[in-house]
Design a protein around this motif. Structure first.
Motif, short mmCIF file in Angstrom:
data_model
loop_
_atom_site.label_atom_id
_atom_site.label_comp_id
_atom_site.label_asym_id
_atom_site.label_seq_id
_atom_site.Cartn_x
_atom_site.Cartn_y
_atom_site.Cartn_z
N ASN A 151 -5.85 -12.99 18.00
CA ASN A 151 -4.47 -12.49 18.10
C ASN A 151 -3.73 -13.20 19.23
O ASN A 151 -4.33 -13.69 20.18
CB ASN A 151 -4.46 -10.98 18.37
CG ASN A 151 -4.85 -10.18 17.15
OD1 ASN A 151 -4.38 -10.45 16.04
ND2 ASN A 151 -5.72 -9.20 17.33
N ASP A 152 -2.40 -13.22 19.10
CA ASP A 152 -1.57 -13.76 20.17
C ASP A 152 -1.60 -12.82 21.36
O ASP A 152 -1.78 -11.61 21.23
CB ASP A 152 -0.13 -13.95 19.69
CG ASP A 152 0.01 -15.08 18.68
OD1 ASP A 152 -0.81 -16.02 18.73
OD2 ASP A 152 0.93 -15.01 17.83
N ILE A 153 -1.37 -13.39 22.54
CA ILE A 153 -1.38 -12.63 23.78
C ILE A 153 -0.01 -11.99 24.02
O ILE A 153 1.02 -12.66 23.89
CB ILE A 153 -1.74 -13.54 24.97
CG1 ILE A 153 -3.16 -14.08 24.80
CG2 ILE A 153 -1.58 -12.81 26.29
CD1 ILE A 153 -3.51 -15.17 25.79
N ILE A 154 -0.01 -10.71 24.35
CA ILE A 154 1.21 -10.03 24.78
C ILE A 154 1.30 -10.21 26.29
O ILE A 154 0.42 -9.76 27.03
CB ILE A 154 1.17 -8.54 24.39
CG1 ILE A 154 1.24 -8.40 22.87
CG2 ILE A 154 2.32 -7.77 25.06
CD1 ILE A 154 1.11 -6.97 22.38
N SER A 155 2.36 -10.88 26.75
CA SER A 155 2.44 -11.21 28.17
C SER A 155 3.77 -10.81 28.82
O SER A 155 3.95 -11.07 30.01
CB SER A 155 2.22 -12.71 28.37
OG SER A 155 3.23 -13.46 27.72
N THR A 156 4.68 -10.19 28.05
CA THR A 156 5.95 -9.77 28.63
C THR A 156 6.22 -8.31 28.32
O THR A 156 5.66 -7.75 27.37
CB THR A 156 7.13 -10.61 28.08
OG1 THR A 156 7.32 -10.29 26.69
CG2 THR A 156 6.88 -12.10 28.23
N ILE A 157 7.08 -7.71 29.13
CA ILE A 157 7.46 -6.32 28.90
C ILE A 157 8.12 -6.17 27.54
O ILE A 157 7.86 -5.20 26.81
CB ILE A 157 8.41 -5.84 30.03
CG1 ILE A 157 7.63 -5.74 31.35
CG2 ILE A 157 9.05 -4.50 29.70
CD1 ILE A 157 8.49 -5.43 32.57
#
Length: 198
Positions: A67-73
């Motif tokens: 999966n893609d990384i969640i890195s922002t609010i």
């Protein structure tokens, strides 16, 4: 517990020295049949250290989870309305993240994911790794221990002689702590003599 069909929000904050220890735990969730959504603080996206490069850790997270990384609010905010996650685990959870969570500050994707999970009254599991767990952060840890829907991976002093305020979770118990949290209970014993295990 059957992890098939379960979705884990696996969040990492910037205790770079423990990344190598937690990557196998992410793999354990995958091997048990769970889907894992990686969530990170900004430091992981931008900082190279003697423990590894940002690009290397990002690649490992993507390769393990698929999966893609969640890195922002902004990316993390929809986790609340979607009710996607069965459990959010922050591992490692630094003193900085511990302090902000205990005091309702939301300035990273990891903290937004935790806030979204708490909004849905679902479990958040913390695997602390902090040099001031028995210092100024002791009050924050105590506050979180008493908070609803927050659970801890069993933790203890990792180096009592040289770093007497330091607390680190037993990362090998992350899956078990999450199983207990989904069932609404704290994995016991919560406070352990961690230095005996390392």
């Amino acid at each position: 517990m059957n992890w098939q069909g379960k979705t884990v929000g696996y969040a990492l904050s910037g205790s770079h020295c423990t990344f190598a220890e937690v990557m196998p735990q992410i793999q354990r969730f995958i091997d048990l049949g769970a889907s894992v959504v990686p969530i990170v603080t900004n430091t992981i996206m931008t900082t190279d250290t003697r423990f590894g490069t940002s690009d290397n850790w990002q690649k490992q997270l993507k390769d393990i989870t698929g999966n893609d990384i969640i890195s922002t609010i902004v990316e993390a905010e929809p986790l609340g309305p979607s009710k996607l996650l069965d459990v959010v685990v922050i591992a490692p959870c630094t003193g900085n993240t511990t302090s902000k969570l205990a005091n309702a500050q939301t300035d990273s994707a990891v903290l937004m994911a935790a806030k979204a999970q708490m909004r849905n009254q679902k479990p958040v599991v913390l695997a602390i790794s902090t040099n001031d767990g028995l210092g100024l952060n002791a009050a924050n840890i105590a506050k979180l221990i008493n908070a609803k829907n927050i659970y801890f991976v069993p933790f203890g002093q990792d180096n009592p002689q040289q770093k007497p305020n330091s607390l680190v979770a037993r990362m090998d118990l992350i899956v078990e702590a999450c199983e207990a949290a989904i069932e609404g209970r704290q994995l016991q014993p919560m406070i352990i003599e961690r230095f005996n295990y390392v």
